[in-house]
Design a protein around this motif. Structure first.
Motif, mmCIF file in Angstrom:
data_model
loop_
_atom_site.group_PDB
_atom_site.id
_atom_site.type_symbol
_atom_site.label_atom_id
_atom_site.label_comp_id
_atom_site.label_asym_id
_atom_site.label_seq_id
_atom_site.Cartn_x
_atom_site.Cartn_y
_atom_site.Cartn_z
ATOM 1 N N THR A 1 0.718 -1.294 0.171
ATOM 2 C CA THR A 1 -0.009 0.111 0.024
ATOM 3 C C THR A 1 0.729 1.347 0.189
ATOM 4 N N ARG A 2 0.580 2.052 -0.852
ATOM 5 C CA ARG A 2 1.366 3.379 -0.946
ATOM 6 C C ARG A 2 0.417 4.763 -1.227
ATOM 7 N N GLY A 3 0.940 5.743 -0.482
ATOM 8 C CA GLY A 3 0.539 7.175 -0.515
ATOM 9 C C GLY A 3 1.392 7.954 -0.878
ATOM 10 N N SER A 4 0.971 9.139 -1.613
ATOM 11 C CA SER A 4 2.107 10.114 -1.690
ATOM 12 C C SER A 4 1.354 11.471 -2.258
ATOM 13 N N VAL A 5 2.055 12.312 -1.964
ATOM 14 C CA VAL A 5 1.743 13.663 -2.526
ATOM 15 C C VAL A 5 2.665 14.269 -3.264
ATOM 16 N N ARG A 6 2.397 14.762 -4.344
ATOM 17 C CA ARG A 6 3.578 15.334 -5.527
ATOM 18 C C ARG A 6 3.150 16.817 -5.770
ATOM 19 N N TRP A 7 4.242 17.552 -5.870
ATOM 20 C CA TRP A 7 4.106 18.838 -6.403
ATOM 21 C C TRP A 7 5.025 19.082 -7.736
ATOM 22 N N ARG A 8 4.393 19.769 -8.857
ATOM 23 C CA ARG A 8 5.316 19.681 -10.062
ATOM 24 C C ARG A 8 5.038 20.917 -10.629
ATOM 25 N N PHE A 9 6.375 21.357 -11.261
ATOM 26 C CA PHE A 9 6.195 22.667 -11.963
ATOM 27 C C PHE A 9 7.093 22.689 -13.442
ATOM 28 N N GLU A 10 6.479 23.457 -14.364
ATOM 29 C CA GLU A 10 7.204 23.380 -15.463
ATOM 30 C C GLU A 10 6.770 24.579 -16.163
ATOM 31 N N ASP A 11 7.680 25.431 -16.732
ATOM 32 C CA ASP A 11 7.745 26.687 -17.317
ATOM 33 C C ASP A 11 8.924 26.738 -18.027
#
Length: 437
Positions: A309-319
């Motif tokens: 079982t896995r839980g994750s929070v991710r933030w991504r940025f692209e410019d």
């Protein structure tokens, strides 16, 4: 007849010629994110890397990681037919053990799912835990395998190579311009008489997007070339086996907006139950007048259960127009995995034996990475990242009739807390036709 043919076809030629000629479809180059930890075409990286997209997995109806790489050179997955015993041999018990890249396997190959390390392999006596069955193939969007020393950019546990799996996102299911989408897939295979179904729905609305995928499969033993079906040690045919596997993948987040930022929350769960009637462990009847010894095995049944079982929070940025940092991402995650193996052995007149082994991990971590470009006298692309994690590993042996000098319950190793910290900085400089990394 020639005139008639011309009369019939001439009226048809006018409207056909008037139709606009469709432009041929443009084949996009294959992209890898694993070879150099940056997006590059696979034919331009200084490493041997293979990218397997979800469409290929679906077209070939791959059931597991062994099927996924059955046509790859230098990449194999060891999976023996179960012929283990209660207290001595573990042959075939780990299932799909792990990737073997150019002769090295097990924990020497790095396995990642969305950047999170897959649980480790472990064995002690008849207890053996593989790594291949921890992968949720039905939820895979793409899989990349990197061979050779280029994998050192991921750490020392990628000695032989690295495999990176990316799970499905809403954008993989939704067609351009659609706010709703989904699919249903049915699977059947005569290799192990398995049947399965996978269904997913995705939607995008008011700056939010989500994906829900459910999958289930059941099957039996894999066919082999063995033909002797004797219900004892003389048996060469596969032992009767039954398995059930279920999984869920849920994603909720925001797509990339005009600011280039995106967030998503991911939950993934996989469970696999396997039962084996180990007929090959039974003692073969001796020739008369000999009789079975007291410790002769009359029956051996095994029940194994694996879950992750896995839980994750991710933030991504692209410019791509940003002055320095064009791409960045960070992720925090928590993963819990458990493997329980039970064997019940019925012996002639000696006391019956039970063996139950458990192995579990609890992994928590943080990873972050950023990429940017520098201009000037020496243009280059810079990448930097960190990886921090703590893994709590535990195991326990229980049962009846322990080996001489031992008592149950016992531990094959002490409860362990394993901390990992790593960082990297990478520069990619274009020097005409050459690239210096």
């Amino acid at each position: 007849m020639a005139t008639l043919a011309a009369a019939v076809t001439a009226p048809l030629a006018v409207p056909l010629a008037a139709q606009p000629v469709a432009e041929p479809a443009t084949a996009l180059p294959e992209i890898t994110n694993t070879a150099t930890r940056t997006e590059r075409r696979t034919d331009e990286v200084p490493a041997t890397v293979t990218v397997i997209p979800a469409a290929q997995v679906e077209a070939r109806s791959d059931r597991n990681v062994k099927d996924l790489f059955r046509h790859e050179v230098d990449v194999t997955v060891r999976a023996a037919s179960p012929r283990f015993s209660a207290a001595l041999s573990s042959t075939g018990r780990p299932g799909n053990e792990s990737l073997n890249i150019r002769g090295l396997e097990g924990n020497q190959v790095l396995l990642l799912v969305d950047g999170v390390r897959v649980p480790l392999a472990f064995s002690f006596g008849p207890f053996a835990v593989g790594r291949g069955d921890y992968l949720f193939l039905e939820a895979t969007a793409s899989a990349e395998v990197l061979r050779g020393p280029a994998s050192t950019s991921f750490g020392s546990d990628g000695l032989a190579g690295a495999m990176s799996v990316r799970t499905l996102e809403p954008s993989d299911v939704l067609k351009p311009g659609d706010a709703r989408g989904g699919f249903v897939r049915l699977l059947g295979s005569t290799v192990d008489d398995s049947v399965g179904a996978t269904g997913a729905v995705a939607w995008r609305d008011a700056g939010l997007e989500a994906l829900l995928l459910l999958s289930g499969r059941r099957g039996s033993e894999t066919l082999t070339q063995g033909r002797d079906e004797s219900p004892d040690a003389r048996r060469t045919a596969p032992n009767p086996l039954r398995y059930e596997q279920g999984g869920v993948l849920a994603r909720f987040g925001t797509p990339r907006t005009g600011s280039g930022h995106a967030f998503d929350l991911t939950f993934e769960a996989l469970q696999r139950n396997t039962g084996v009637d180990v007929l090959s462990a039974r003692t073969a009847p001796p020739a008369p007048p000999a009789v079975l010894p007291p410790t002769a095995v009359l029956d051996l049944d095994a029940d194994d259960r694996l879950n992750r079982t896995r839980g994750s929070v991710r933030w991504r940025f692209e410019d791509l127009n940003a002055a320095f940092v064009q791409q960045a991402q960070a992720q925090v995650y928590l993963q819990e995995s458990n493997n329980r193996q039970t064997a019940r052995e019925d012996r002639n007149t000696a006391a019956d034996r039970i063996r139950q082994g458990t192995y579990g991990e609890r992994l928590a971590g943080l990873s972050a990475e950023a990429q940017g470009s520098l201009t000037g006298a020496l243009p280059q692309r810079l990448s930097a990242g960190i990886d921090l994690s703590e893994n709590r590993v535990r195991g326990l042996r229980e049962g009846t009739v322990p080996p001489p000098g031992e008592t149950f319950p016992s531990k094959a190793f002490p409860d362990t807390r394993y901390r990992l910290a790593g960082a990297f900085v990478q520069s990619e400089m274009e020097l005409g036709a050459f690239t210096l990394i």
